[in-house]
Design a protein around this motif. Sequence first.
Motif, short mmCIF file in Angstrom:
data_model
loop_
_atom_site.label_atom_id
_atom_site.label_comp_id
_atom_site.label_asym_id
_atom_site.label_seq_id
_atom_site.Cartn_x
_atom_site.Cartn_y
_atom_site.Cartn_z
N VAL A 131 0.87 -1.17 0.00
CA VAL A 131 0.00 0.00 0.00
C VAL A 131 0.91 1.23 0.00
O VAL A 131 1.71 1.40 0.91
CB VAL A 131 -0.92 0.00 1.24
N GLU A 132 0.81 2.05 -1.01
CA GLU A 132 1.75 3.15 -1.19
C GLU A 132 1.82 4.09 0.00
O GLU A 132 2.91 4.52 0.41
CB GLU A 132 1.39 3.94 -2.45
N TYR A 133 0.69 4.40 0.61
CA TYR A 133 0.72 5.36 1.71
C TYR A 133 1.41 4.79 2.95
O TYR A 133 1.74 5.53 3.87
CB TYR A 133 -0.67 5.89 2.06
N GLU A 134 1.66 3.49 3.00
CA GLU A 134 2.38 2.89 4.12
C GLU A 134 3.85 2.62 3.79
O GLU A 134 4.55 1.99 4.57
CB GLU A 134 1.71 1.58 4.54
N ALA A 135 4.32 3.08 2.65
CA ALA A 135 5.67 2.78 2.19
C ALA A 135 6.74 3.27 3.18
O ALA A 135 7.81 2.67 3.27
CB ALA A 135 5.91 3.40 0.81
N GLU A 136 6.47 4.32 3.90
CA GLU A 136 7.47 4.86 4.84
C GLU A 136 7.41 4.20 6.21
O GLU A 136 8.27 4.45 7.06
CB GLU A 136 7.27 6.37 4.99
N LEU A 137 6.43 3.35 6.46
CA LEU A 137 6.32 2.67 7.76
C LEU A 137 7.16 1.40 7.76
O LEU A 137 7.00 0.54 6.90
CB LEU A 137 4.86 2.31 8.05
N PRO A 138 8.07 1.28 8.72
CA PRO A 138 8.91 0.09 8.78
C PRO A 138 8.07 -1.18 8.93
O PRO A 138 7.13 -1.22 9.71
CB PRO A 138 9.78 0.31 10.01
N PHE A 139 8.38 -2.19 8.16
CA PHE A 139 7.78 -3.51 8.25
C PHE A 139 6.29 -3.56 7.94
O PHE A 139 5.62 -4.55 8.24
CB PHE A 139 8.04 -4.16 9.62
N SER A 140 5.75 -2.53 7.32
CA SER A 140 4.32 -2.55 7.02
C SER A 140 3.97 -3.66 6.03
O SER A 140 2.94 -4.31 6.17
CB SER A 140 3.84 -1.19 6.49
N GLY A 141 4.83 -3.89 5.05
CA GLY A 141 4.59 -4.98 4.10
C GLY A 141 4.65 -6.34 4.77
O GLY A 141 3.85 -7.23 4.47
N LEU A 142 5.56 -6.51 5.69
CA LEU A 142 5.68 -7.77 6.42
C LEU A 142 4.44 -8.01 7.28
O LEU A 142 3.92 -9.12 7.35
CB LEU A 142 6.93 -7.74 7.30
N GLN A 143 3.93 -6.96 7.88
CA GLN A 143 2.72 -7.08 8.68
C GLN A 143 1.54 -7.50 7.80
O GLN A 143 0.76 -8.36 8.17
CB GLN A 143 2.42 -5.75 9.39
N LEU A 144 1.42 -6.90 6.61
CA LEU A 144 0.35 -7.28 5.69
C LEU A 144 0.47 -8.74 5.26
O LEU A 144 -0.53 -9.44 5.12
CB LEU A 144 0.37 -6.39 4.45
N LEU A 145 1.69 -9.20 5.08
CA LEU A 145 1.93 -10.57 4.63
C LEU A 145 1.61 -11.59 5.72
O LEU A 145 0.97 -12.60 5.48
CB LEU A 145 3.39 -10.72 4.19
N LEU A 146 2.04 -11.30 6.94
CA LEU A 146 1.96 -12.30 8.01
C LEU A 146 0.69 -12.26 8.84
O LEU A 146 0.38 -13.21 9.55
CB LEU A 146 3.18 -12.18 8.92
N ARG A 147 -0.07 -11.18 8.79
CA ARG A 147 -1.27 -11.07 9.62
C ARG A 147 -2.23 -12.26 9.45
O ARG A 147 -2.69 -12.81 10.44
CB ARG A 147 -2.00 -9.77 9.36
#
Length: 93
Positions: free
Chosen positions: A65-81
């Motif tokens: 999600v582009e607006y979360e690009a600056e948040l550390p580990f946001s992609g990992l959280q989306l993947l593992l939730r």
Amino acid sequence: MGAGDRHGRKPEQDAIAELLAGARAGSSSSLVLRGDPGIGETALLDHAAAAIGAGDMRLLRATGVEYEAELPFSGLQLLLRPALGRRAARPEA
């Protein structure tokens, strides 16, 4: 001739098949897909997902999600939730 063959994706599909075969045999590896929008990265991921879905492996997939690009580990959280509720079922190391 498969859909990927018509679009010149046979080498990439073969690389994905090789990585999945290695994973099924217990080998660890990774593959990076990158390129300009519209050149087929998502189609290759869909191809890999279909190959996994036909086998005995579990698929985890997330979209950034582009607006979360600056948040550390946001992609990992989306993947593992989605997998957090299955922690007790995971095999021992």
